[in-house]
Design a protein around this motif. Structure first.
Motif, PDB file in Angstrom:
ATOM      1  N   GLU A  42      -0.699 -32.997 145.542  1.00 10.06           N
ATOM      2  CA  GLU A  42      -1.117 -31.863 144.729  1.00 10.06           C
ATOM      3  C   GLU A  42      -0.156 -30.672 144.826  1.00 10.06           C
ATOM      4  OE1 GLU A  42      -3.316 -29.996 141.898  1.00 10.06           O
ATOM      5  OE2 GLU A  42      -3.547 -32.064 142.565  1.00 10.06           O
ATOM      6  N   PHE A  43       0.383 -30.397 146.028  1.00 10.41           N
ATOM      7  CA  PHE A  43       1.271 -29.246 146.171  1.00 10.41           C
ATOM      8  C   PHE A  43       2.498 -29.373 145.281  1.00 10.41           C
ATOM      9  CE2 PHE A  43       3.084 -32.140 149.296  1.00 10.41           C
ATOM     10  CZ  PHE A  43       4.454 -31.931 149.179  1.00 10.41           C
ATOM     11  N   GLU A  44       2.999 -30.579 145.104  1.00 13.99           N
ATOM     12  CA  GLU A  44       4.179 -30.791 144.257  1.00 13.99           C
ATOM     13  C   GLU A  44       3.806 -30.711 142.779  1.00 13.99           C
ATOM     14  OE1 GLU A  44       8.328 -31.507 143.625  1.00 13.99           O
ATOM     15  OE2 GLU A  44       7.168 -30.794 145.325  1.00 13.99           O
ATOM     16  N   VAL A  45       2.636 -31.238 142.441  1.00 12.04           N
ATOM     17  CA  VAL A  45       2.162 -31.135 141.059  1.00 12.04           C
ATOM     18  C   VAL A  45       2.079 -29.663 140.661  1.00 12.04           C
ATOM     19  CG1 VAL A  45       0.221 -31.586 139.505  1.00 12.04           C
ATOM     20  CG2 VAL A  45       0.905 -33.334 141.171  1.00 12.04           C
ATOM     21  N   GLN A  46       1.519 -28.841 141.549  1.00  9.91           N
ATOM     22  CA  GLN A  46       1.398 -27.406 141.270  1.00  9.91           C
ATOM     23  C   GLN A  46       2.774 -26.733 141.208  1.00  9.91           C
ATOM     24  OE1 GLN A  46      -1.450 -26.163 140.236  1.00  9.91           O
ATOM     25  NE2 GLN A  46      -2.231 -28.234 140.541  1.00  9.91           N
ATOM     26  N   ALA A  47       3.701 -27.169 142.052  1.00 10.25           N
ATOM     27  CA  ALA A  47       5.047 -26.597 142.036  1.00 10.25           C
ATOM     28  C   ALA A  47       5.789 -26.956 140.745  1.00 10.25           C
ATOM     29  CB  ALA A  47       5.843 -27.079 143.251  1.00 10.25           C
ATOM     30  N   LEU A  48       5.491 -28.106 140.184  1.00  7.33           N
ATOM     31  CA  LEU A  48       6.155 -28.541 138.956  1.00  7.33           C
ATOM     32  C   LEU A  48       5.542 -27.932 137.696  1.00  7.33           C
ATOM     33  CD1 LEU A  48       6.695 -32.326 139.741  1.00  7.33           C
ATOM     34  CD2 LEU A  48       8.457 -30.582 139.520  1.00  7.33           C
ATOM     35  N   GLU A  49       4.325 -27.422 137.814  1.00  9.88           N
ATOM     36  CA  GLU A  49       3.633 -26.910 136.626  1.00  9.88           C
ATOM     37  C   GLU A  49       4.456 -25.883 135.852  1.00  9.88           C
ATOM     38  OE1 GLU A  49      -0.719 -25.329 135.191  1.00  9.88           O
ATOM     39  OE2 GLU A  49      -0.213 -25.219 137.323  1.00  9.88           O
ATOM     40  N   PRO A  50       5.060 -24.873 136.503  1.00 11.38           N
ATOM     41  CA  PRO A  50       5.866 -23.919 135.717  1.00 11.38           C
ATOM     42  C   PRO A  50       7.062 -24.573 135.033  1.00 11.38           C
ATOM     43  CG  PRO A  50       5.559 -23.127 137.974  1.00 11.38           C
ATOM     44  CD  PRO A  50       4.982 -24.500 137.899  1.00 11.38           C
ATOM     45  N   ILE A  51       7.611 -25.576 135.661  1.00 12.38           N
ATOM     46  CA  ILE A  51       8.760 -26.267 135.074  1.00 12.38           C
ATOM     47  C   ILE A  51       8.320 -27.040 133.838  1.00 12.38           C
ATOM     48  CG2 ILE A  51      10.458 -28.097 135.486  1.00 12.38           C
ATOM     49  CD1 ILE A  51      10.324 -27.028 138.480  1.00 12.38           C
ATOM     50  N   GLY A  65      -0.210 -35.807 130.907  1.00 10.07           N
ATOM     51  CA  GLY A  65      -0.946 -34.856 131.722  1.00 10.07           C
ATOM     52  C   GLY A  65      -0.041 -34.341 132.837  1.00 10.07           C
ATOM     53  N   LEU A  66      -0.480 -33.297 133.502  1.00  3.05           N
ATOM     54  CA  LEU A  66       0.336 -32.692 134.552  1.00  3.05           C
ATOM     55  C   LEU A  66       0.531 -33.647 135.729  1.00  3.05           C
ATOM     56  CD1 LEU A  66       1.860 -30.162 135.301  1.00  3.05           C
ATOM     57  CD2 LEU A  66      -0.224 -29.258 136.319  1.00  3.05           C
ATOM     58  N   HIS A  67      -0.555 -34.258 136.207  1.00  7.20           N
ATOM     59  CA  HIS A  67      -0.443 -35.188 137.333  1.00  7.20           C
ATOM     60  C   HIS A  67       0.360 -36.428 136.956  1.00  7.20           C
ATOM     61  CE1 HIS A  67      -3.640 -32.640 138.913  1.00  7.20           C
ATOM     62  NE2 HIS A  67      -3.319 -33.109 140.106  1.00  7.20           N
ATOM     63  N   GLY A  68       0.102 -36.967 135.770  1.00  8.90           N
ATOM     64  CA  GLY A  68       0.842 -38.140 135.317  1.00  8.90           C
ATOM     65  C   GLY A  68       2.326 -37.874 135.188  1.00  8.90           C
ATOM     66  N   SER A  69       2.678 -36.655 134.768  1.00 13.54           N
ATOM     67  CA  SER A  69       4.088 -36.281 134.653  1.00 13.54           C
ATOM     68  C   SER A  69       4.753 -36.239 136.018  1.00 13.54           C
ATOM     69  CB  SER A  69       4.215 -34.916 133.978  1.00 13.54           C
ATOM     70  OG  SER A  69       3.653 -34.955 132.697  1.00 13.54           O
ATOM     71  N   SER A  70       4.048 -35.694 136.998  1.00 14.55           N
ATOM     72  CA  SER A  70       4.580 -35.656 138.355  1.00 14.55           C
ATOM     73  C   SER A  70       4.738 -37.079 138.906  1.00 14.55           C
ATOM     74  CB  SER A  70       3.657 -34.841 139.255  1.00 14.55           C
ATOM     75  OG  SER A  70       4.180 -34.748 140.558  1.00 14.55           O
ATOM     76  N   TYR A  71       3.738 -37.908 138.662  1.00 10.77           N
ATOM     77  CA  TYR A  71       3.806 -39.302 139.125  1.00 10.77           C
ATOM     78  C   TYR A  71       4.974 -40.033 138.465  1.00 10.77           C
ATOM     79  CZ  TYR A  71      -1.059 -38.306 140.482  1.00 10.77           C
ATOM     80  OH  TYR A  71      -2.198 -37.753 141.009  1.00 10.77           O
ATOM     81  N   PHE A  72       5.176 -39.782 137.167  1.00  8.12           N
ATOM     82  CA  PHE A  72       6.287 -40.404 136.455  1.00  8.12           C
ATOM     83  C   PHE A  72       7.621 -40.054 137.109  1.00  8.12           C
ATOM     84  CE2 PHE A  72       9.645 -39.990 133.234  1.00  8.12           C
ATOM     85  CZ  PHE A  72       9.752 -41.323 132.837  1.00  8.12           C
ATOM     86  N   LEU A  73       7.808 -38.759 137.395  1.00 13.11           N
ATOM     87  CA  LEU A  73       9.050 -38.346 138.066  1.00 13.11           C
ATOM     88  C   LEU A  73       9.173 -39.013 139.434  1.00 13.11           C
ATOM     89  CD1 LEU A  73       9.218 -34.537 137.222  1.00 13.11           C
ATOM     90  CD2 LEU A  73      10.393 -36.434 136.099  1.00 13.11           C
ATOM     91  N   GLY A  74       8.054 -39.128 140.151  1.00 11.05           N
ATOM     92  CA  GLY A  74       8.072 -39.799 141.451  1.00 11.05           C
ATOM     93  C   GLY A  74       8.480 -41.258 141.331  1.00 11.05           C
ATOM     94  N   VAL A  75       7.973 -41.933 140.314  1.00 11.26           N
ATOM     95  CA  VAL A  75       8.331 -43.342 140.101  1.00 11.26           C
ATOM     96  C   VAL A  75       9.823 -43.468 139.811  1.00 11.26           C
ATOM     97  CG1 VAL A  75       8.044 -45.293 138.514  1.00 11.26           C
ATOM     98  CG2 VAL A  75       6.034 -44.116 139.405  1.00 11.26           C
TER      99      VAL A  75
END
Length: 147
Positions: A42-51, A65-75
């Motif tokens: 969650e901390f990284e998802v929140q950090a990526l939100e402004p980006i 979605g915001l979480h899915g976007s973070s997961y995509f970058l992680g993958v």
């Protein structure tokens, strides 16, 4: 006549030259492994939100979605890690991993005008692109020599 200083210098240079690609590959593997794993928290998802909201990357949350976007970058980052690890033995896979390094670095650097300045988030990607180019060159040479 060869002096002891010349012999010592020659051995050190040879040792460092033989280890350089491994050290570069390992360093970027560690960085991308840590960053890729962080994308699931969650901390990284929140950090990526402004980006995701201030840049052209806003297209990702629209579809994922915001979480899915973070997961995509992680993958993407973890796939890059796997390919870079495989690159120790298989230069063809290492070239793909290096290409992903370059691509992710350039994507991040493309955000610079929209984010309005250099910060550590952007600054590291200058190095990521340089390391990716270096590894790509090394793996391309290794691949060519294995043909």
């Amino acid at each position: 006549m060869t002096t002891a200083k010349q012999v010592c210098t020659s051995r050190v240079v040879h040792f460092l030259a033989s280890k350089e690609p491994m050290v570069l590959r390992l360093s970027v593997i560690i960085i991308f492994l840590v960053f890729g794993m962080a994308k699931w928290f969650e901390f990284e998802v929140q950090a990526l939100e402004p980006i995701f909201t201030k840049t052209w990357l806003s297209i990702f949350p629209y579809f994922l979605g915001l979480h899915g976007s973070s997961y995509f970058l992680g993958v993407v980052e973890l796939i890059t890690v796997i390919l870079l690890i495989a690159g120790f033995k298989r230069p063809d896979l290492g070239m793909i991993g290096a290409g992903l390094l370059i691509l992710t670095g350039l994507v991040t650097l493309s955000l610079l005008p929209q984010l309005g300045g250099l910060d550590s988030f952007i600054f590291k990607d200058i190095m990521v692109v340089a390391i990716g180019l270096t590894l790509l060159k090394r793996d391309l040479i290794r691949w060519k020599n294995n043909l």
